[in-house]
Write an enzyme that holds these catalytic residues in place. Sequence first.
Site, PDB file in Angstrom:
ATOM      1  N   GLY A   5       0.806  -1.217   0.000  1.00 26.38           N
ATOM      2  CA  GLY A   5       0.000   0.000   0.000  1.00 26.38           C
ATOM      3  C   GLY A   5       0.835   1.261   0.000  1.00 26.38           C
ATOM      4  O   GLY A   5       0.332   2.346   0.221  1.00 26.38           O
ATOM      5  N   CYS A   6       2.125   1.124  -0.243  1.00 27.90           N
ATOM      6  CA  CYS A   6       2.965   2.310  -0.332  1.00 27.90           C
ATOM      7  C   CYS A   6       3.468   2.427  -1.764  1.00 27.90           C
ATOM      8  O   CYS A   6       3.757   1.435  -2.411  1.00 27.90           O
ATOM      9  CB  CYS A   6       4.174   2.201   0.585  1.00 27.90           C
ATOM     10  N   GLN A   7       3.607   3.673  -2.232  1.00 27.45           N
ATOM     11  CA  GLN A   7       4.175   3.887  -3.562  1.00 27.45           C
ATOM     12  C   GLN A   7       5.660   3.543  -3.533  1.00 27.45           C
ATOM     13  O   GLN A   7       6.227   3.075  -4.496  1.00 27.45           O
ATOM     14  CB  GLN A   7       3.977   5.339  -3.963  1.00 27.45           C
ATOM     15  N   SER A   8       6.262   3.799  -2.361  1.00 23.06           N
ATOM     16  CA  SER A   8       7.652   3.416  -2.157  1.00 23.06           C
ATOM     17  C   SER A   8       7.655   2.102  -1.369  1.00 23.06           C
ATOM     18  O   SER A   8       6.627   1.658  -0.901  1.00 23.06           O
ATOM     19  CB  SER A   8       8.356   4.500  -1.365  1.00 23.06           C
ATOM     20  N   ALA A  64      -0.635   7.599  -0.894  1.00 26.94           N
ATOM     21  CA  ALA A  64       0.269   6.590  -1.434  1.00 26.94           C
ATOM     22  C   ALA A  64       1.414   6.246  -0.478  1.00 26.94           C
ATOM     23  O   ALA A  64       2.190   5.351  -0.741  1.00 26.94           O
ATOM     24  CB  ALA A  64       0.831   7.062  -2.757  1.00 26.94           C
TER      25      ALA A  64
END
Lengths: 413, 139
Positions: B50-53, B118
């Site tokens: 659930g993280c862009q990174s 994000a």
Amino acid sequence: MNTKEILKAINIEKIRADFPILQREVNGKPLVYFDNGATTQKPKQVIDAVAHYYEQMNSNVHRGVHYLSQISTDAFEVTRRKLQAFIHAEHEHEVIITKGTTESINMVATCYGRKFIGEGDEIIVSAMEHHSNIVPWQMLCDEKGCVLKVIPMNDRGELDLDVYKSLFSSKTKIATFTYVSNALGTINPVKEMIDIAHEHQVPVLLDAAQAVQHMAVDVQALDVDFLVFSGHKMYGPTGVGVLYGKEALLNAMPPYQGGGDMIKEVSFEKTTYNELPFKFEAGTPNIEAGICLGEAIDYLNELGLEQIKAYEDELLAYATAELSQVEGVRFIGTAAQKSSVISFVVDGTHPYDIGVILDKLGIAVRTGHHCAQPVMERFGIPGTVRMSLAMYNTKAEVDTLVEGLKRALKMLL
Amino acid sequence: MQINEIQDELIEDFAFYQDWMEKYEYIIQLGKEVPLIEEQYKTEEYIIKGCQSKVWLFPELKDGKIYFTADSDAIITKGLVSLMVKVLSGQTPQDIAKADLYFIDQIGLKEHLSPTRANGLLSMVKQMKLYAIALQAAS
């Protein structure tokens, strides 16, 4: 007019005044909107048309004998004719009004696939497609047992045409690629690629979602078989788009969905389908978006795509030159032919970090994989910072972005 | 220190910073202080979705308390996970599981808690609480 005269004639301040959202602030700073590849902002002509539709016209289309139904139907069909002229289609019934690019591609994958593609058949796609032009074909492959063949690209983000030519076989049933890459900005040599496919009697689906708002597109000159694009990326409303298909192909394909509008006669024994374009337009469409897309086309036509292209190309060159002065910036996508998109990374930072800080400065960019994970994988990066230009952007805004980026890098590195 | 004491301390720290830039510089600084996850645990299993990174988080139970180590490939995200580690690491599973993390709102990072952001701060909190519940059952 030559490019210099065009650039002199174009009045950006007047254009900007047509877009109310460009006057607002974000995080206490004037908005600088560079996420046009995701969606463009709307001119007040389009916004006003939406209100006008609901205040004066709202009614279902293609069914009522009453006045409102007739005027909304007429307005909806006017847009179809504007779209026909916009892409130079031979017939207006070759223009199917859909929800958008994604639905248009799914329609071709489903309907053309259902009829013409079987086990062991091959579909050619390019390595720079976004997910909407990969996944529908993969779903078809899962269902039918057909195979995807991928056109690779070089380090500049240009497709390898020699490999492309070698991918064709007697089993190739369709080739599909994007006109302009959403992640890299590459303009593909689509006319040449279409001609190659036709030498093998293979039809082509061209994804023009990132092209129609930046350059004139002529489906007859291209001789393309299917062309798809979205309204919301060309200054029109969301939830509306286009599937153009050659008449013979569309007639040969089964319908996409069953329902109202797409039938001629229904009984429990047998249903006969309506003619084009209605055969592919089951159910009540997004009427106001369809009608108001016509306003967006008028807006583009009034400015002229030739003028828009000249201005945006100049801005792209300026932004590329300015960003290349920032230490550490590495461009992803350096094709010789590019349009409106600059993707970059800065080693030692994550695109997300840069995006967060730019946002605090009122600057909207996109960060991440841009729904094109295979492209990111090709370049061995988690994602990029993408600035995507529109005709209302200015050199001053590019300067603001470059200053913001420098500030972000000072914090991050 | 108890979870709430640490939270109150952080709220005080952040109150010192007037503008967002100073705030983010502090978060970036905190990222540099995060107890780093060992390379061997930087695997799919310990990635927070659930993280862009990418964010890795590893929990360890020692003497009835959970100690977290973490890392991220994005600098700001690393600062955010560092904040969470600062508040929750070294606490009992029971306390972590029932912690009310009011400090996030008070230091002005509430916007980062929305499920559509994000950066995955919400996913981090969820994952840390899930680890606590799992380790609570195990201990």
